[in-house]
Design a protein around this motif. Structure first.
Motif, PDB file in Angstrom:
ATOM      1  N   SER A  89      21.962   0.718 -56.165  1.00 35.96           N
ATOM      2  CA  SER A  89      20.810   1.628 -56.206  1.00 35.96           C
ATOM      3  C   SER A  89      20.163   1.774 -54.834  1.00 35.96           C
ATOM      4  O   SER A  89      19.774   2.877 -54.429  1.00 35.96           O
ATOM      5  CB  SER A  89      19.777   1.127 -57.220  1.00 35.96           C
ATOM      6  N   GLU A  90      20.043   0.653 -54.110  1.00 37.69           N
ATOM      7  CA  GLU A  90      19.398   0.734 -52.796  1.00 37.69           C
ATOM      8  C   GLU A  90      20.260   1.502 -51.810  1.00 37.69           C
ATOM      9  O   GLU A  90      19.751   2.282 -51.004  1.00 37.69           O
ATOM     10  CB  GLU A  90      19.098  -0.662 -52.257  1.00 37.69           C
ATOM     11  N   VAL A  91      21.562   1.288 -51.857  1.00 39.69           N
ATOM     12  CA  VAL A  91      22.459   2.034 -50.973  1.00 39.69           C
ATOM     13  C   VAL A  91      22.330   3.530 -51.226  1.00 39.69           C
ATOM     14  O   VAL A  91      22.197   4.335 -50.293  1.00 39.69           O
ATOM     15  CB  VAL A  91      23.925   1.590 -51.172  1.00 39.69           C
ATOM     16  N   LEU A  92      22.347   3.917 -52.503  1.00 36.81           N
ATOM     17  CA  LEU A  92      22.261   5.340 -52.837  1.00 36.81           C
ATOM     18  C   LEU A  92      20.904   5.917 -52.464  1.00 36.81           C
ATOM     19  O   LEU A  92      20.809   7.052 -51.988  1.00 36.81           O
ATOM     20  CB  LEU A  92      22.529   5.540 -54.327  1.00 36.81           C
ATOM     21  N   ALA A  93      19.838   5.148 -52.684  1.00 39.87           N
ATOM     22  CA  ALA A  93      18.497   5.630 -52.332  1.00 39.87           C
ATOM     23  C   ALA A  93      18.399   5.903 -50.836  1.00 39.87           C
ATOM     24  O   ALA A  93      17.808   6.904 -50.409  1.00 39.87           O
ATOM     25  CB  ALA A  93      17.453   4.609 -52.760  1.00 39.87           C
ATOM     26  N   ARG A  94      18.975   5.016 -50.044  1.00 42.64           N
ATOM     27  CA  ARG A  94      18.954   5.203 -48.597  1.00 42.64           C
ATOM     28  C   ARG A  94      19.794   6.419 -48.191  1.00 42.64           C
ATOM     29  O   ARG A  94      19.361   7.237 -47.380  1.00 42.64           O
ATOM     30  CB  ARG A  94      19.489   3.943 -47.892  1.00 42.64           C
ATOM     31  N   TRP A  95      20.995   6.526 -48.770  1.00 45.64           N
ATOM     32  CA  TRP A  95      21.873   7.640 -48.398  1.00 45.64           C
ATOM     33  C   TRP A  95      21.279   8.981 -48.814  1.00 45.64           C
ATOM     34  O   TRP A  95      21.416   9.987 -48.085  1.00 45.64           O
ATOM     35  CB  TRP A  95      23.250   7.447 -49.026  1.00 45.64           C
ATOM     36  N   HIS A  96      20.613   9.012 -49.947  1.00 46.60           N
ATOM     37  CA  HIS A  96      20.050  10.275 -50.431  1.00 46.60           C
ATOM     38  C   HIS A  96      18.883  10.763 -49.562  1.00 46.60           C
ATOM     39  O   HIS A  96      18.475  11.920 -49.688  1.00 46.60           O
ATOM     40  CB  HIS A  96      19.594  10.131 -51.882  1.00 46.60           C
ATOM     41  N   LYS A  97      18.344   9.901 -48.725  1.00 47.63           N
ATOM     42  CA  LYS A  97      17.329  10.355 -47.779  1.00 47.63           C
ATOM     43  C   LYS A  97      17.953  11.184 -46.652  1.00 47.63           C
ATOM     44  O   LYS A  97      17.245  11.918 -45.954  1.00 47.63           O
ATOM     45  CB  LYS A  97      16.583   9.163 -47.183  1.00 47.63           C
ATOM     46  N   LEU A  98      19.280  11.061 -46.515  1.00 49.86           N
ATOM     47  CA  LEU A  98      20.002  11.807 -45.480  1.00 49.86           C
ATOM     48  C   LEU A  98      20.829  12.940 -46.066  1.00 49.86           C
ATOM     49  O   LEU A  98      20.890  14.020 -45.487  1.00 49.86           O
ATOM     50  CB  LEU A  98      20.931  10.858 -44.705  1.00 49.86           C
ATOM     51  N   HIS A  99      21.468  12.683 -47.218  1.00 51.82           N
ATOM     52  CA  HIS A  99      22.368  13.663 -47.817  1.00 51.82           C
ATOM     53  C   HIS A  99      22.218  13.646 -49.337  1.00 51.82           C
ATOM     54  O   HIS A  99      21.710  12.676 -49.918  1.00 51.82           O
ATOM     55  CB  HIS A  99      23.825  13.359 -47.438  1.00 51.82           C
TER      56      HIS A  99
END
Length: 323
Positions: free
Chosen positions: A89-99
């Motif tokens: 979840s944290e990985v996806l949350a971080r990535w979704h701030k960019l893409h």
């Protein structure tokens, strides 16, 4: 022929790297263009803001930076341990701030029910994103591309804004790290666009000095945590006040165009790192001239070359300066 980035960056040898990106056109696209009289100084703020934003997303720490008129310098640390603690979840949350990610990763973050097949794809995507979030090439890509698009839009033109590849140097030991950080923070003084560290706009040293006035260390930058010791917290292995004093005294020498012995108050930290005071001014102001793709003492470079057999031995002058 340039070596692949995968051969230049090795976490087994060091997590610290010096990176430089330069504008490809002749004009000073981040400063004042002497030919046209147009001022692009505001673009330096774009770079600084984007850099500090990315530091909150990537598992890459910013040790030092300086945004100049037509290029910028970064000293970065890849934080592998930090990335290892991230959940899906944290990985996806971080990535979704960019893409945006994928449809499945979006569904996962919304808590929607998914099939086993979809969850497998989500886990695979998260693993790929985690690798990107601790990759310096991806960090530089996410930094440079938005700046280029924004500048081209402002100039109503197309084409490259930055050179095709950013330059990177591996910093193999504490002496190389300290010298490179000082070189980066002293760039505005050495270039004559500033007369003191605290007035050096768009640099890490100014940000650290401003925060120190409030008895704190700045967010977005890797903190100084003191000299190496047992059970150290995470951060730079130097005292902040020692580093700022070193920068200030070196800056005075640079501004006054003096040579010779550095003030005695600088010697303890240099002695601990085995850097002679005679060599300090040279490596802290002419770092790029005397170093190659790897930087460090003779032992550090020798060990690096043994573990990277395809790498030709770097120039000898580098190791001698740290001896």
């Amino acid at each position: 022929m340039p070596r692949p980035r995968s051969q230049q960056i090795s976490l087994d040898d060091t997590p610290y790297y010096h990176c430089v990106s330069r504008c490809v056109r002749r004009a000073f696209l981040c400063g004042e263009d002497a030919e046209t009289g147009r001022n692009y100084e505001h673009r330096r703020a774009w770079v600084e803001k984007r850099l500090l934003f990315l530091a909150t997303i990537f598992s890459i720490d910013v040790c030092a930076y300086a945004v100049m008129s037509n290029h910028f310098h970064l000293v970065l640390r890849i934080n592998k341990d930090k990335a290892g603690t991230w959940s899906t979840s944290e990985v996806l949350a971080r990535w979704h701030k960019l893409h945006k990610g994928t449809e499945f990763t979006q569904q996962y973050m919304k808590g929607e029910l998914q099939s086993d097949f979809a969850r497998t794809l989500v886990e695979e995507a998260a693993l790929a994103y985690k690798k990107r979030l601790m990759d310096i090439s991806w960090f530089m890509r996410e930094l440079n591309e938005p700046i280029a698009r924004r500048a081209n839009l402002e100039d109503t033109c197309t084409g490259r804004f930055w050179e095709g590849r950013f330059k990177s140097q591996a910093l193999l030991d504490e002496a190389a790290l300290l010298a490179c950080m000082a070189y980066v923070d002293l760039n505005p003084l050495r270039s004559g666009i500033s007369d003191s560290p605290e007035k050096s706009e768009f640099t890490s040293v100014k940000k650290r000095i401003n925060s120190l006035k409030h008895q704190s260390q700045p967010t977005g930058l890797l903190p100084f945590i003191g000299n190496p010791r047992k059970d150290m917290p995470d951060g730079l292995p130097f005292l902040l006040l020692d580093y700022l004093e070193l920068i200030d005294m070196t800056g005075r020498i640079v501004r006054q165009d003096k040579t010779g012995v550095i003030d005695a108050s600088l010697l303890p930290i240099l002695q601990r790192l085995h850097i002679s005071s005679d060599n300090w001014l040279c490596i802290s102001t002419k770092f790029s001239q005397y170093t190659s793709s790897v930087v460090g003492g003779e032992l550090s470079i020798s060990q690096y070359c043994q573990s990277n057999r395809r790498l030709r031995k770097p120039r000898q002058g580098c190791a001698k300066l740290f001896a």
